[in-house]
Design an enzyme around this catalytic site. Structure first.
Site, PDB file in Angstrom:
ATOM      1  N   LYS A 239       0.839  -1.195   0.000  1.00 32.20           N
ATOM      2  CA  LYS A 239       0.000   0.000   0.000  1.00 32.20           C
ATOM      3  C   LYS A 239       0.875   1.246   0.000  1.00 32.20           C
ATOM      4  O   LYS A 239       1.964   1.252   0.593  1.00 32.20           O
ATOM      5  CB  LYS A 239      -0.857   0.041   1.270  1.00 32.20           C
ATOM      6  CG  LYS A 239      -1.930  -1.015   1.394  1.00 32.20           C
ATOM      7  CD  LYS A 239      -2.629  -0.859   2.737  1.00 32.20           C
ATOM      8  CE  LYS A 239      -3.706  -1.912   2.959  1.00 32.20           C
ATOM      9  NZ  LYS A 239      -4.881  -1.703   2.097  1.00 32.20           N
ATOM     10  N   ARG A 313     -10.358 -11.460   2.499  1.00 33.39           N
ATOM     11  CA  ARG A 313     -11.292 -12.494   2.046  1.00 33.39           C
ATOM     12  C   ARG A 313     -10.637 -13.873   2.064  1.00 33.39           C
ATOM     13  O   ARG A 313     -11.326 -14.885   2.170  1.00 33.39           O
ATOM     14  CB  ARG A 313     -11.814 -12.138   0.651  1.00 33.39           C
ATOM     15  CG  ARG A 313     -10.789 -12.177  -0.450  1.00 33.39           C
ATOM     16  CD  ARG A 313     -11.224 -11.358  -1.661  1.00 33.39           C
ATOM     17  NE  ARG A 313     -11.221  -9.942  -1.360  1.00 33.39           N
ATOM     18  CZ  ARG A 313     -11.625  -8.984  -2.196  1.00 33.39           C
ATOM     19  NH1 ARG A 313     -12.059  -9.325  -3.401  1.00 33.39           N
ATOM     20  NH2 ARG A 313     -11.593  -7.724  -1.854  1.00 33.39           N
TER      21      ARG A 313
END
Length: 459
Positions: A239, A313
């Site tokens: 990120k 997820r």
């Protein structure tokens, strides 16, 4: 912290609520001196307006708090906007509010006392509220304590809130309520078939784990699954710095289910509760999983990794498969999963997906009654093709940038086969302070879920 109401006290200062459209009537019923004082001070009973009425010796006789006009809906916890301005002291609520509006006001008072001061020196302002008449203290205090637990966990920086510390919080909660808590750690995750959880966390020196808490022996079975990514660098798809700044909150789903679990257990809700939290840190070193890898999940479905920053997820997938094997009556997952959800509904709404029409209907009503807003999103089946790559069963990060929250929810649904399933894609953070909700960690959806459970599970 676990805020509680004080016992009735003869010395408590009345905190009197006034609606702006009732102000003239309120002033007309006061002695002339008191009415003149409030008029001269410019008290208009708008949301957050507050004015103290003095005794002759200068002490506070009563405090008038504005809560706006009847039917206003732009501000939750309107009374808390005024209560936050109170000087130190003990206050007793004097109000015409009843039902859910009274519960909201009472909860707002308790949440107003919340402070995250673990890293600050100096004493906080000491404000105490007497139990308001007509309020179920046990319930409101349980709601406040669950919310404060969630906030504390999210607000704690990752230096002090890794997988081990998240485990400690779960173990402490289990001990408090006489629940059982077991933990699978490190390479045992592979041995017991939780490969995705192990893979996501293997680049971190902080050992990954699956926390499994259970409580209750009778009644319907509810399993809560919370994303416990204690810090997310994005992995090899690193990120940018601006996006990494709030990643201590990436365990907000785990924090929220622990807060909800406290509410359920404190209120002796007649159900069998299970909490599953995959707790990891998504870090970078030579062992980090890579874009292009194909991983095999607990369920046997293969997943092509197209972005290592879509790790939440993955850890949820193994936990959801385990939850489904237990055949509960309902599974609820909560996760700070996608930025797409924030783009869709902003930071204040908790979007949810469900395969259970009853849950959708009841949650909408419960959210309104508990001042805990939620919004239903669709499990849109035509988008299933977006999560199906060429070389594996599933794609963890479909290209194109469309419907990111929906495709993430569809991905998770693949791991729940036989059980009614509800998924919350929450933010877990207040970017701007609001009444009863300071800037920082925030529970979302827990009160609405708690209120919906009796009808959904037939309690």
């Amino acid at each position: 912290m676990s805020p509680k109401f004080a016992a009735p006290s003869a010395t408590a200062i009345p905190l009197i609520t006034v609606k702006s459209d009732d102000l003239d009537v309120t002033l007309a019923n006061l002695p002339n001196a008191a009415a003149s004082w409030l008029r001269n001070k410019g008290f208009n009973a708008s949301i957050g307006a507050i004015e103290a009425l003095p005794n002759a010796d200068g002490t506070i006789k009563a405090v008038y708090a504005g809560i706006g006009a009847k039917g206003q809906s732009r501000v939750r916890f309107a009374l808390a906007a005024a209560a936050a301005k109170l000087p130190a002291g003990t206050y007793t609520l004097d109000t015409m509010l009843t039902g859910p509006a009274l519960d909201e006001a009472a909860l707002g008072l308790l949440l107003t006392t919340y402070k995250f001061d673990r890293y600050k020196s100096g004493a906080a302002k000491d404000i105490v509220f007497v139990l308001p008449a007509g309020v179920d203290a046990e319930r409101i205090e349980a709601l406040a304590a669950g919310e404060c637990l969630t906030r504390d966990l999210i607000n704690t920086p990752a230096s002090d809130m890794g997988p081990a510390e998240l485990e400690e919080a779960a173990v402490a909660l289990a001990k408090q309520h006489g629940a059982n808590c077991t933990v699978i750690k490190g390479d045992d995750l592979l041995k017991q078939n939780h490969p995705l959880i192990h893979t996501v966390g293997r680049a971190s020196p902080r050992t990954s784990r699956l926390i499994d808490l259970s409580w209750g022996t009778t009644g319907p079975k509810l399993t809560l699954v919370g994303k416990g990514v204690c810090f997310d660098t994005g992995g090899l798809n690193l990120k940018p710095g601006a996006s990494m700044g709030l990643m201590k909150k990436d365990m907000g789903g785990a924090a929220t289910v622990l807060g909800l679990a406290h509410m359920i257990m404190a209120l002796k809700t007649p159900l069998q509760l299970r909490i599953l939290i995959p707790a990891v840190e998504n870090s970078v070193d030579g062992s980090a999983f890579r874009p292009g890898d194909v991983l095999t999940s607990r369920k046997g479905l293969t997943v092509e990794i197209n972005n290592t920053d879509a790790e939440g997820r993955l850890v949820l997938a193994d936990a959801l498969a385990l939850a489904d094997e237990g055949k509960p009556d309902h599974i609820i997952s909560m996760a700070t999963l996608t930025g797409a959800a924030r783009v869709a509904v902003g930071p204040d709404l908790a979007p949810f997906y469900t395969t259970d029409d009853a849950m959708a209907r009841v949650l909408a009503q419960a959210a309104e009654e508990t001042a805990d807003p939620v919004w239903q999103m669709p499990f849109h089946d035509p988008y299933e093709s977006m999560i199906e790559p060429q070389i594996a069963d599933l794609d963890n990060a479909p290209s194109g940038g469309f419907a990111g929250s929906i495709t993430a929810a569809l991905f998770l649904r693949r791991f729940v086969t036989d059980t009614p399933y509800t998924h919350f894609d929450i933010y877990g953070w207040n970017p701007v302070a609001a009444p009863a909700r300071p800037k920082g960690g925030a529970g979302m959806g827990a009160r609405a879920i708690l209120a919906a459970l009796p009808e959904v599970l037939g309690l």
